[in-house]
Design a protein around this motif. Structure first.
Motif, short mmCIF file in Angstrom:
data_model
loop_
_atom_site.label_atom_id
_atom_site.label_comp_id
_atom_site.label_asym_id
_atom_site.label_seq_id
_atom_site.Cartn_x
_atom_site.Cartn_y
_atom_site.Cartn_z
N GLN B 28 38.84 46.40 50.23
CA GLN B 28 39.61 47.30 49.34
C GLN B 28 38.99 47.38 47.95
O GLN B 28 38.91 48.46 47.36
N LEU B 29 38.57 46.23 47.45
CA LEU B 29 37.99 46.19 46.10
C LEU B 29 36.69 46.99 46.07
O LEU B 29 36.43 47.73 45.13
N ARG B 31 35.85 49.49 47.86
CA ARG B 31 36.14 50.92 47.85
C ARG B 31 36.60 51.39 46.48
O ARG B 31 36.21 52.44 46.01
N TYR B 32 37.46 50.58 45.88
CA TYR B 32 38.01 51.00 44.58
C TYR B 32 36.94 50.93 43.49
O TYR B 32 36.81 51.83 42.67
N LEU B 33 36.17 49.84 43.49
CA LEU B 33 35.19 49.65 42.42
C LEU B 33 33.86 50.32 42.74
O LEU B 33 32.97 50.40 41.90
N GLN B 68 48.71 34.82 36.00
CA GLN B 68 49.69 35.77 36.54
C GLN B 68 50.54 35.05 37.58
O GLN B 68 50.01 34.45 38.51
N ASP B 111 43.14 43.48 33.06
CA ASP B 111 43.21 44.53 34.07
C ASP B 111 42.55 44.08 35.37
O ASP B 111 43.12 44.18 36.45
N SER B 114 44.48 41.30 37.23
CA SER B 114 45.63 41.81 37.94
C SER B 114 45.19 42.46 39.25
O SER B 114 45.80 42.25 40.31
N ILE B 115 44.10 43.21 39.19
CA ILE B 115 43.60 43.88 40.41
C ILE B 115 43.17 42.84 41.44
O ILE B 115 43.53 42.92 42.61
N THR B 118 46.41 40.71 42.72
CA THR B 118 47.38 41.43 43.55
C THR B 118 46.75 41.93 44.84
O THR B 118 47.39 41.91 45.88
N THR B 119 45.48 42.34 44.77
CA THR B 119 44.84 42.82 46.00
C THR B 119 44.78 41.69 47.03
O THR B 119 45.18 41.86 48.18
N ASN B 122 48.50 40.53 48.07
CA ASN B 122 49.22 41.51 48.88
C ASN B 122 48.79 41.41 50.34
O ASN B 122 49.62 41.42 51.25
N TYR B 134 54.98 40.27 41.16
CA TYR B 134 54.10 39.63 40.17
C TYR B 134 54.67 39.74 38.77
O TYR B 134 55.30 40.73 38.42
N PRO B 137 50.35 39.97 33.86
CA PRO B 137 49.26 39.01 33.60
C PRO B 137 49.18 38.71 32.11
O PRO B 137 49.38 39.59 31.29
#
Lengths: 311, 202
Positions: B28-29, B31-33, B68, B111, B114-115, B118-119, B122, B134, B137
């Motif tokens: 997931q990371l 893909r996002y990053l 967090q 930021d 937190s990503i 939580t990623t 979750n 959560y 943070p």
């Protein structure tokens, strides 16, 4: 029936609730926001969030919201990093100096069938916390300052001054830059105390410190080393420059008369000057060479500047 | 062996759950990053309150720590500490897709923390049929000296914690950071119960 109840509760919350669709249009907001933003539903509902709140940092927030949609993660924005996102009125307009409500914002993904269909933004009023944290910070700074200052003369106290010297010493050695030290002592101070009393002595210490301070440049570090002994660290200064400073201090003090209860107290100082030399392995070595020069000045008649032996 | 030690089966089970969660989280990371994110094999161990400071300090010369809190059903809760080193920070805004002048360094690491937290959690939660919430943070301190002070000054109300440490690497941006999940005593018992249930289902 429960739905109606939830609506009522949401509208009584002291937290802002804002619901957005995936295009960042506002689907719903609660009374808290309506009141603090001072806008009507018809000006807001169905409109784009950036149209209703033009103060929002658009690019940043779009990226933030897209992370919520893509990662299906909640995200935050706290007052310590950004005082506020939304320009809202707050509940302490009289007793704090905050223009807008300090905010903690939470961005929550709302999922339906595994897809994020909406984003819920929760906005908490933390103006109180912001206010008290700011006060606390200010107080701590004042405390830190008073911890470094000699209460009587307002010069740095011995402990802090030595820390400064230690730092300047290692910096000068690292960068092969010059560093000078002036140690000075009030002449016949014991006699002065005996004649005029300790309060007279204190007045002389205060006035002397003040006069010296006015002669120094930014970056020079002035401290009270002991009872009537002061010391000045002169970064990036060669021997000739330091001698000049010392001589200026000597003259200024000698010409100065301290007024105490209608009497003029004359005072002189003896000074020792040393500059950083190869042989100084520790900052204490530099102190003792300046101190030796100071005793030399005392022995050769006082009210004079004496230089440490060149290495 | 104390009541909070995991049995060998429990330890294996937890390790497996974490491995799977790491795999999905890194996917997931990535893909996002829009870059590869490597997660190193995690370490799971117990840490005593009085040694917390030592282990944190020993493992990384972190200059910034972001905390967090997380909490789910069945009493699963704890605190995630994200630890950063100064050299990690140059291209962080770039990595996150922000303009460097849009946000401060503090905000960037908060930021990112937190990503990452939580990623991972979750995915982990969904594997144990749970759901995490959560806290916001918080930057404990941008200065390790102060973090040390902060931690050393605490009189903890726990003796033992379960510690899971995962290292993140984003090679394209030559970026590393460590995520340390700390689960306090009371929650260890709850996690053991969950692990036992999963083991029984096999």
């Amino acid at each position: 029936m429960l739905d109606g109840l939830c609506d009522k509760i949401i509208n009584r919350l002291n937290t802002g609730v804002l619901l957005l669709d995936r295009n960042f249009n506002i689907l719903m907001w609660n009374r808290f926001l309506a009141v603090h933003a001072n806008q009507h539903d018809e000006q807001v509902i169905g409109k784009n969030i950036f149209q209703v709140f033009p103060e929002l940092p658009r690019k940043w927030l779009e990226r933030k919201l897209s992370s919520v949609i893509q990662l299906k993660n909640q995200s935050f924005c706290g007052w310590e990093q950004r005082h506020h996102l939304f320009e809202l009125a707050h509940s302490r307009p009289i007793t704090t100096d905050s223009d807008f409500m300090a905010q903690n914002c939470t961005f929550l993904p709302i999922e339906e069938h595994g897809q994020v269909t909406q984003i819920c933004i929760l906005i908490e009023d933390v103006t109180d916390i912001y206010h008290y944290q700011t006060q606390l910070k200010k107080t701590l700074q004042e405390l830190a300052l008073s911890n470094r200052i000699d209460g009587l003369t307002q010069a740095f106290n011995r402990k802090h001054w030595e820390e400064c010297l230690a730092a300047e010493f290692s910096r000068a050695r690292r960068h092969h830059s010059s560093l000078a030290l002036v140690m000075l002592d009030l002449d016949h101070f014991k006699l002065l105390n005996d004649t005029h009393g300790h309060q007279g002595g204190d007045k002389v210490l205060i006035e002397t410190a003040k006069a010296i301070n006015e002669l120094l440049r930014m970056g020079d570090l002035f401290g009270r080393y002991g009872g009537e002994e002061f010391a000045v660290i002169l970064p990036n200064t060669e021997l000739s420059g330091a001698e000049e400073v010392a001589e200026r201090i000597r003259q200024t003090i000698a010409l100065k008369a301290v007024d105490y209860q209608g009497q003029n107290i004359g005072i002189t100082v003896s000074l020792g000057v040393a500059v950083l030399a190869q042989q100084d392995k520790r900052y204490e070595d530099l102190i003792s060479r300046a101190d030796n020069a100071l005793y030399k000045a005392k022995f050769s008649g006082r009210n004079r500047v004496s230089l440490a032996d060149a290495s | 062996m104390n009541a909070f030690d995991l049995t060998e089966d429990q330890q294996d089970c937890l390790q497996e759950l974490i491995n799977v969660a790491m795999g999905q989280a890194s996917d997931q990371l990535a893909r996002y990053l829009d870059t590869f994110v490597y997660l190193k094999v995690p370490s799971i161990e117990q840490v005593k309150a009085e040694h917390l400071f030592d282990t944190l300090n020993y493992e990384s010369d972190a200059t910034a720590i972001v905390s967090q809190g997380f909490f789910g059903y069945e009493g699963i809760r704890g605190e995630a500490l994200l630890m950063y080193q100064p050299k990690d920070s140059h291209r962080l805004a770039d990595l996150l897709g922000y303009e460097a002048d849009e946000l401060t360094f503090d905000e960037q690491i908060i930021d990112l923390s937190s990503i990452l937290t939580t990623t991972f959690l979750n995915v982990f939660a969904s594997q144990i049929d749970n759901q995490m919430s959560y806290s916001a943070p918080r930057l404990l301190s941008a200065n390790i000296g102060k973090v040390n002070e902060h931690i050393q000054q605490q009189a903890f109300n726990w003796d033992l914690a379960l510690k899971v440490r995962i290292s993140y690497q984003v090679t394209d941006y030559s970026f590393n950071c460590d995520m340390v999940l700390l689960i306090p005593e009371a929650a260890i018992t709850n996690i053991k119960a969950v692990l036992d249930r999963i083991l029984a289902e096999f």
